[in-house]
Enzyme design. Sequence first.
Site, PDB file in Angstrom:
ATOM      1  N   SER A  41      27.527  -2.404  -2.874  1.00 49.77           N
ATOM      2  CA  SER A  41      26.886  -3.382  -2.000  1.00 49.77           C
ATOM      3  C   SER A  41      25.383  -3.499  -2.211  1.00 49.77           C
ATOM      4  O   SER A  41      24.778  -4.468  -1.745  1.00 49.77           O
ATOM      5  CB  SER A  41      27.170  -3.050  -0.531  1.00 49.77           C
ATOM      6  OG  SER A  41      26.705  -1.752  -0.207  1.00 49.77           O
ATOM      7  N   ASP A 348      19.399  -3.440   7.268  1.00 52.32           N
ATOM      8  CA  ASP A 348      20.431  -3.324   8.304  1.00 52.32           C
ATOM      9  C   ASP A 348      20.810  -1.883   8.617  1.00 52.32           C
ATOM     10  O   ASP A 348      21.840  -1.628   9.226  1.00 52.32           O
ATOM     11  CB  ASP A 348      21.679  -4.112   7.893  1.00 52.32           C
ATOM     12  CG  ASP A 348      22.252  -3.644   6.555  1.00 52.32           C
ATOM     13  OD1 ASP A 348      21.752  -2.641   6.006  1.00 52.32           O
ATOM     14  OD2 ASP A 348      23.192  -4.291   6.059  1.00 52.32           O
ATOM     15  N   HIS A 351      21.350  -0.966   3.952  1.00 46.99           N
ATOM     16  CA  HIS A 351      20.827  -1.594   2.739  1.00 46.99           C
ATOM     17  C   HIS A 351      19.339  -1.907   2.902  1.00 46.99           C
ATOM     18  O   HIS A 351      18.795  -1.792   4.006  1.00 46.99           O
ATOM     19  CB  HIS A 351      21.601  -2.884   2.441  1.00 46.99           C
ATOM     20  CG  HIS A 351      23.086  -2.692   2.425  1.00 46.99           C
ATOM     21  ND1 HIS A 351      23.872  -2.928   3.542  1.00 46.99           N
ATOM     22  CD2 HIS A 351      23.922  -2.275   1.448  1.00 46.99           C
ATOM     23  CE1 HIS A 351      25.136  -2.670   3.246  1.00 46.99           C
ATOM     24  NE2 HIS A 351      25.200  -2.263   1.991  1.00 46.99           N
TER      25      HIS A 351
END
Length: 378
Positions: A41, A348, A351
């Site tokens: 991610s 967040d 990340h």
Amino acid sequence: MGGCAVLAVLALVLAAAAGSADAGKGVAKGKYRALFNFGDSLADAGNLIANGVPEILATARLPYGQTYFGKPTGRCSDGRLVIDHLAQEFGLPLLPPSKLNRSDLTHGANFAITGATALDTPYFEARGLGAVVWNSGALMTQIQWFRDLKPFFCNSTKEECKEFYANSLFVVGEFGGNDYNAPLFAGKGLTEAYKFMPDVIQGISDGVEALIAEGAVDLIVPGVMPTGCFPVYLNMLDMPAHEYGSRSGCIRQYNTFSWVHNAHLKSALEKLRPKYPNVRIIYGDYYTPVVQFMLHPEKFGFYKQLPRACCGAPGSVAKAAYNFNVTAKCGEPGATACADPTTHWSWDGIHLTEAAYGHIAKGWLYGPFADQPIVQSS
């Protein structure tokens, strides 16, 4: 490495950082014909949502993507990722997600996908962790996706294809974060996570060799970020007071774990280099810049504060400063984004922000956040 020694090293690195990035600025354009990116991610540009957006996927909603794209793109950030910054520095278009049909693959593709691990799903299932790992495309799976698309990248003569890959940069990772999250999120602790480390390192090394066999000549292999600095872990864990860094607020033993992984990864890459003398294998550092964001935030335009998510919601009163709440994560009801994401390094709680990724990309390109800069000064 003791805390004082780490700080001393970081101080020296920081002193070199300011001049090196500006010195190399602009010389990257035209260096590569294509980029190929693999990862999780931290580097997914939309593969997870290429075939439709899952109802529960908060990262596919605003405010994700707000800073650069003005809409969610599947990137787990407010804007561009490291791979996006690299592409633009090289004068290349942003890489399309490999799963997006009818994409222009002239300049490569992004195979990274959220949830990816270095190790395949059966590894976790054999350890009773199949239910907690969200493996949508492990490293070797992504490499097979690359093999499947090779005719679209290069369908000329063997020599022309060899030249094409020799003039491309392969970004292999970060891998490992999700592998370790499996035992950590299952409550098994660092002792169990350390047992995974030799296999994770071997898995990454095997992936690098597989890409070299496919024609890769220039590769950068990133390490993991300092786990103990991230709001998701700081919110989840209750540690004795002495376990928190007095200046950073990060959890020491979790950062040590990440540091050990990176040390083993660097050692593995050192072993590969003499085996492939005509291949350049670079170690990309995520760990040092994130620690610098904590210790010297003013150098990067970030606020001086405890590790804090720009986008989120406060959890318990005791941990409200982290702005991370598992029941109101970024993109979910109850969560809001800070007014200016450029003042935060954590987007967040899991990340990074576009601003943070930009600093890391410059450090990989021109130094000092790589064991050799991608762009060598003449």
